[in-house]
Design a protein around this motif. Structure first.
Motif, short mmCIF file in Angstrom:
data_model
loop_
_atom_site.label_atom_id
_atom_site.label_comp_id
_atom_site.label_asym_id
_atom_site.label_seq_id
_atom_site.Cartn_x
_atom_site.Cartn_y
_atom_site.Cartn_z
N ARG A 165 0.84 -1.21 0.00
CA ARG A 165 0.00 0.00 0.00
C ARG A 165 0.87 1.26 0.00
O ARG A 165 0.64 2.19 -0.76
CB ARG A 165 -0.91 0.00 1.22
CG ARG A 165 -1.75 1.24 1.36
CD ARG A 165 -2.65 1.11 2.61
NE ARG A 165 -3.43 2.30 2.79
CZ ARG A 165 -3.11 3.30 3.61
NH1 ARG A 165 -2.04 3.22 4.37
NH2 ARG A 165 -3.88 4.35 3.70
N GLY A 193 -7.09 1.68 -3.33
CA GLY A 193 -6.45 0.42 -2.98
C GLY A 193 -7.26 -0.30 -1.92
O GLY A 193 -7.84 0.33 -1.04
N GLU A 225 -5.97 -2.70 0.11
CA GLU A 225 -5.07 -3.33 1.07
C GLU A 225 -5.53 -3.13 2.52
O GLU A 225 -5.56 -4.08 3.30
CB GLU A 225 -3.64 -2.79 0.94
CG GLU A 225 -3.03 -2.94 -0.43
CD GLU A 225 -3.13 -1.68 -1.27
OE1 GLU A 225 -2.43 -1.61 -2.28
OE2 GLU A 225 -3.90 -0.76 -0.91
N GLN A 226 -5.89 -1.90 2.87
CA GLN A 226 -6.28 -1.63 4.26
C GLN A 226 -7.56 -2.37 4.62
O GLN A 226 -7.69 -2.89 5.73
CB GLN A 226 -6.48 -0.12 4.48
CG GLN A 226 -6.67 0.25 5.94
CD GLN A 226 -5.42 -0.04 6.76
OE1 GLN A 226 -4.33 0.39 6.40
NE2 GLN A 226 -5.57 -0.76 7.85
#
Length: 132
Positions: free
Chosen positions: A15, A27, A29-30
């Protein structure tokens, strides 16, 4: 974000790398990390992998599916919980049966503080989503 041992989750490193090159690009990812940490806390698991599939044509908050894997099995209830969590976070989940790729999963190298933040974030999103 480093944890108490200084280790970092591979998704957080990815990220950070993406944001340094493309700061405006969405994104997930989190969200994968937060759902993973939430499941670990909710079900007192030592490790879990949240596998997110995307079609090559999907962008932003569009995904093809979510599967939760634990050792030695992946109980259906965990996959359903992760599916709901992603819906609560604003994702559209649609599997058109076209080619997909799996997004990297969270390896769980997070601090307790990050785990608490993730738990609160997912619980809040679910509460709001269920009240609609």
């Amino acid at each position: 974000m480093p944890n108490e041992t200084g280790a970092r989750c591979a998704l957080q490193v990815a990220r950070q790398r993406r944001l340094s090159v493309r700061p405006d690009e969405f994104g997930l990812e989190q969200d994968i990390c937060d759902v993973t940490l939430w499941l670990i806390e909710m079900h007192s698991l030592s490790r879990v992998h949240v596998w997110v599939d995307r079609h090559y044509t999907q962008i932003g908050r569009e995904i093809a599916g979510v599967t939760v894997m634990t050792s030695p099995t992946h109980p259906e209830g965990l996959t359903e919980a992760a599916h709901e969590a992603f819906l609560a976070l604003g994702y559209t989940i649609e599997d058109t049966r076209a080619d997909t790729y799996g997004h990297q999963f969270c390896d769980g190298h997070h601090s307790k503080h990050e785990a608490i933040q993730a738990y609160a974030r997912i619980e809040g999103a679910l509460r709001r989503w269920r009240s609609l």
